[in-house]
Design an enzyme around this catalytic site. Sequence first.
Site, PDB file in Angstrom:
ATOM      1  N   CYS A   2      72.066  25.887 -12.072  1.00  0.00           N
ATOM      2  CA  CYS A   2      72.968  26.176 -13.192  1.00  0.00           C
ATOM      3  C   CYS A   2      72.299  25.842 -14.531  1.00  0.00           C
ATOM      4  CB  CYS A   2      74.275  25.426 -13.092  1.00  0.00           C
ATOM      5  SG  CYS A   2      75.125  25.622 -11.546  1.00  0.00           S
ATOM      6  N   ARG A  27      66.648  30.623 -14.128  1.00  0.00           N
ATOM      7  CA  ARG A  27      66.966  29.758 -13.000  1.00  0.00           C
ATOM      8  C   ARG A  27      67.890  30.434 -11.995  1.00  0.00           C
ATOM      9  NH1 ARG A  27      66.507  24.254 -14.838  1.00  0.00           N
ATOM     10  NH2 ARG A  27      68.128  23.604 -13.417  1.00  0.00           N
ATOM     11  N   TRP A  73      75.788  28.799 -10.964  1.00  0.00           N
ATOM     12  CA  TRP A  73      75.254  29.224  -9.655  1.00  0.00           C
ATOM     13  C   TRP A  73      76.249  28.633  -8.669  1.00  0.00           C
ATOM     14  CZ3 TRP A  73      71.113  31.681  -7.199  1.00  0.00           C
ATOM     15  CH2 TRP A  73      70.819  31.259  -5.900  1.00  0.00           C
ATOM     16  N   ASN A  99      76.875  20.578 -14.013  1.00  0.00           N
ATOM     17  CA  ASN A  99      75.952  20.904 -12.918  1.00  0.00           C
ATOM     18  C   ASN A  99      76.053  19.785 -11.900  1.00  0.00           C
ATOM     19  OD1 ASN A  99      75.067  22.979 -14.504  1.00  0.00           O
ATOM     20  ND2 ASN A  99      73.087  22.049 -15.015  1.00  0.00           N
ATOM     21  N   GLY A 100      75.935  20.131 -10.610  1.00  0.00           N
ATOM     22  CA  GLY A 100      75.997  19.109  -9.566  1.00  0.00           C
ATOM     23  C   GLY A 100      77.206  19.333  -8.684  1.00  0.00           C
ATOM     24  N   GLU A 480      55.371  29.896  10.013  1.00  0.00           N
ATOM     25  CA  GLU A 480      55.701  29.897   8.586  1.00  0.00           C
ATOM     26  C   GLU A 480      54.437  29.670   7.744  1.00  0.00           C
ATOM     27  OE1 GLU A 480      57.840  30.757   6.648  1.00  0.00           O
ATOM     28  OE2 GLU A 480      57.702  29.551   4.854  1.00  0.00           O
ATOM     29  N   LYS A 484      52.847  32.151   4.859  1.00  0.00           N
ATOM     30  CA  LYS A 484      52.591  31.690   3.480  1.00  0.00           C
ATOM     31  C   LYS A 484      51.162  32.041   3.077  1.00  0.00           C
ATOM     32  CE  LYS A 484      55.875  31.083   2.163  1.00  0.00           C
ATOM     33  NZ  LYS A 484      57.147  30.922   2.798  1.00  0.00           N
ATOM     34  N   GLU A 487      50.980  35.853   2.418  1.00  0.00           N
ATOM     35  CA  GLU A 487      51.657  36.407   1.235  1.00  0.00           C
ATOM     36  C   GLU A 487      51.147  35.821  -0.078  1.00  0.00           C
ATOM     37  OE1 GLU A 487      55.876  33.912   1.869  1.00  0.00           O
ATOM     38  OE2 GLU A 487      55.942  35.920   1.060  1.00  0.00           O
ATOM     39  N   HIS A 503      44.279  32.283  25.763  1.00  0.00           N
ATOM     40  CA  HIS A 503      44.580  33.537  26.459  1.00  0.00           C
ATOM     41  C   HIS A 503      44.022  34.746  25.722  1.00  0.00           C
ATOM     42  CE1 HIS A 503      46.974  31.550  29.505  1.00  0.00           C
ATOM     43  NE2 HIS A 503      47.536  30.833  28.546  1.00  0.00           N
ATOM     44  N   LYS A 602      61.458  39.320  -3.805  1.00  0.00           N
ATOM     45  CA  LYS A 602      62.139  38.100  -3.373  1.00  0.00           C
ATOM     46  C   LYS A 602      63.180  38.407  -2.312  1.00  0.00           C
ATOM     47  CE  LYS A 602      63.253  33.776  -3.421  1.00  0.00           C
ATOM     48  NZ  LYS A 602      62.376  32.921  -2.601  1.00  0.00           N
TER      49      LYS A 602
HETATM   50  C1  AGP Z   1      59.094  34.254   2.750  1.00  0.00           C
HETATM   51  O1  AGP Z   1      58.225  33.602   1.908  1.00  0.00           O
HETATM   52  C2  AGP Z   1      59.454  35.614   2.352  1.00  0.00           C
HETATM   53  N1  AGP Z   1      59.768  35.743   0.997  1.00  0.00           N
HETATM   54  C3  AGP Z   1      60.352  36.366   3.332  1.00  0.00           C
HETATM   55  O2  AGP Z   1      59.788  36.293   4.615  1.00  0.00           O
HETATM   56  C4  AGP Z   1      61.833  35.972   3.429  1.00  0.00           C
HETATM   57  O3  AGP Z   1      61.958  34.742   4.064  1.00  0.00           O
HETATM   58  C5  AGP Z   1      62.584  37.071   4.198  1.00  0.00           C
HETATM   59  O4  AGP Z   1      62.490  38.281   3.489  1.00  0.00           O
HETATM   60  C6  AGP Z   1      64.023  36.726   4.437  1.00  0.00           C
HETATM   61  O5  AGP Z   1      64.713  36.579   3.242  1.00  0.00           O
HETATM   62  P1  AGP Z   1      66.158  35.940   3.207  1.00  0.00           P
HETATM   63  O6  AGP Z   1      66.029  34.535   3.707  1.00  0.00           O
HETATM   64  O7  AGP Z   1      66.570  36.017   1.783  1.00  0.00           O
HETATM   65  O8  AGP Z   1      67.030  36.741   4.121  1.00  0.00           O
END
Ligand code: AGP
Length: 607
Positions: A2, A27, A73, A99-100, A480, A484, A487, A503, A602
């Site tokens: 927020c 934000r 938010w 906020n909070g 994960e 990272k 990407e 394997h 995103k």
């Molecule tokens: C992760 O770094 C990515 N940006 C991507 O894999 C993301 O987690 C995926 O698109 C799912 O998004 P969501 O959690 O908003 O559903």
Amino acid sequence: MCGIIGYIGEKQAIPLLAEGLRKQSYRGYDSSGIVVIGESVQCIKAVGKLENLEQKVTDVYPKGTIGLGHNRWATHGNVTEENAHPHGDCKGNIFVVHNGIIENYQVLKEKLEAKGHKFVSQTDTEVLPHLIEHFFRGSLEDAVRKALQLVRGTYGLAVIAKEDPGKIVAARLSSPLVLSINSFGGFVASDPAALISHSNKMVFLDDREVAVVAKDNFFVTDLESNPKEKEETLLEWTVEEAQKGGYPHFMLKEIMEHPQSLENTLRGRLLQEEGLVKLGGLEKFKEQLRDMEKIQILACGSASYVARAGEYMLEEYGGIPTQVDIASEFRYRKPVFDKKTLSIFVSQSGETADTLAALKEVKEKGGFTVGVVNVVGSSVARGVDAGVYIHAGPEIAVAATKSVTSQLAAMALIAVFLGRQRQLSLVMGQRIIKELARIPELAKKVLENTRDVEKTAEKYSKYSNFFLIGRKYNFPAVLEGALKLKEIAYVHAEAFGGGELKHGSLALITENFPTIAICPSDSVYEKMVSNIQEIRARNGPVIAIATEGNEDIKKIADDVIYIPKTLEMLTPILSVIPLQLFAYYMGVLRGHDVDKPRNLAKSVTVE
Ligand code: AGP
């Protein structure tokens, strides 16, 4: 989370408040509002983009030189104008932006309602103006101090009152607040980015401090009215630097926020003595949830790796057969499930098209659905029958970081919630709760080793291929970590359960093909050591992520990054942090735009 802005001075407040809100809009927010005290008091709110508020304000143009603004938010209550801040008291005298989270708002609200106070929103914040009204006898700061002594939770807040004009009262507890006085007035804000264009001299409030800001001076006390000495800080930041809290990138800022975001996920949910978890969104479906015989978790990308860790937790501690499906596969593969199958949807944004399509599929077949979501009021949050918000706060960098650790913590909460309805003992429940309560502190300890991770990234930044291995709970963590690296650093990275390497993929190992191995001191440690030996025997460099105090690991790994000891089921919360940092520094060293990696968005709102 927020954004707060407050102004008192000689100029018209509206343009300054609007500018302050815009500077904090990076934000993330879902609604906004302003209140201005002039000859009359005008409070204007709008849902959606700031332009919507600006349009309304332009039409009315409230005149006055004192006012507050807020970008919300949502955490408690949907995204509506009623729930947007500022919130007012019964008389239209006192206005608050906050906020909070006020944890005990329900109890306070009931007491205030019994005294005749009328509430119009679903928010926790609205108890504040009413509580302040209850204590108001002409001095706003006295009333604020008294009210805050009854409040449990976190706050960064600013308050104004028509009947005590000439001041803004501001206070903080675990939610940032900064003040600044310049030649044309006094400001308060939750983010220095909102103020830096007016002055680079700021005063940062500390926890449990209350500031009274006038147009040309301020003073600060504690909640008991004892005066506090405050020093000015000179911030040599640009607006953009200020938005990133002084960090070079949002991704790093968000990684550094892990302790706080984890605390927000866990706040008010751990019942230590009872070994239970309180999840408001699930409470009223307890009976239904107890009857579930199977679980399927549906998600994409990082959220799907969290889902895998959740699968292990739910099977080990809940004793419930659980299966993870990538949402984009689920919708096309004719899945078999019935009314006794609980479907959990994990999504940071709550807007991922594939996850939404899977949700639609399940709902059409009459399945019971639960969301694990960050963005309040998002499509997943609105579409599911019940939900658990992770409260990680806005995540701006494309890469999921703090949302991942918060989702992992939320999965652990769900495992305890469902587990205690079934086979999970009181003692084990208490153990998990106790350890979960330590997790934010442990995350902080992991972050103390950031420089070690950076140095390791410097050493390996020229390598273009990585394997990552981990077993059991750290198998999802390496999945994960590999994502990272792909990407953010644009390097080829593949993750395996440690036992799987032999394997086939082991054929690729050479002295130029490093492996990151997560090998905490847990039930599969010996197995991981064997897997590392297999790599060493083929001259492959190994970076180990191991438990603090394990000196032996240095004999077989080229580089070691330490994490603190915790319960096995919670280790991925700690082990993903160095993996995120490693990918971040690799990306920076290779010259990439780490906040906005190429080809990615995103939130993936298309199929
Ligand atoms: C992760 O770094 C990515 N940006 C991507 O894999 C993301 O987690 C995926 O698109 C799912 O998004 P969501 O959690 O908003 O559903």
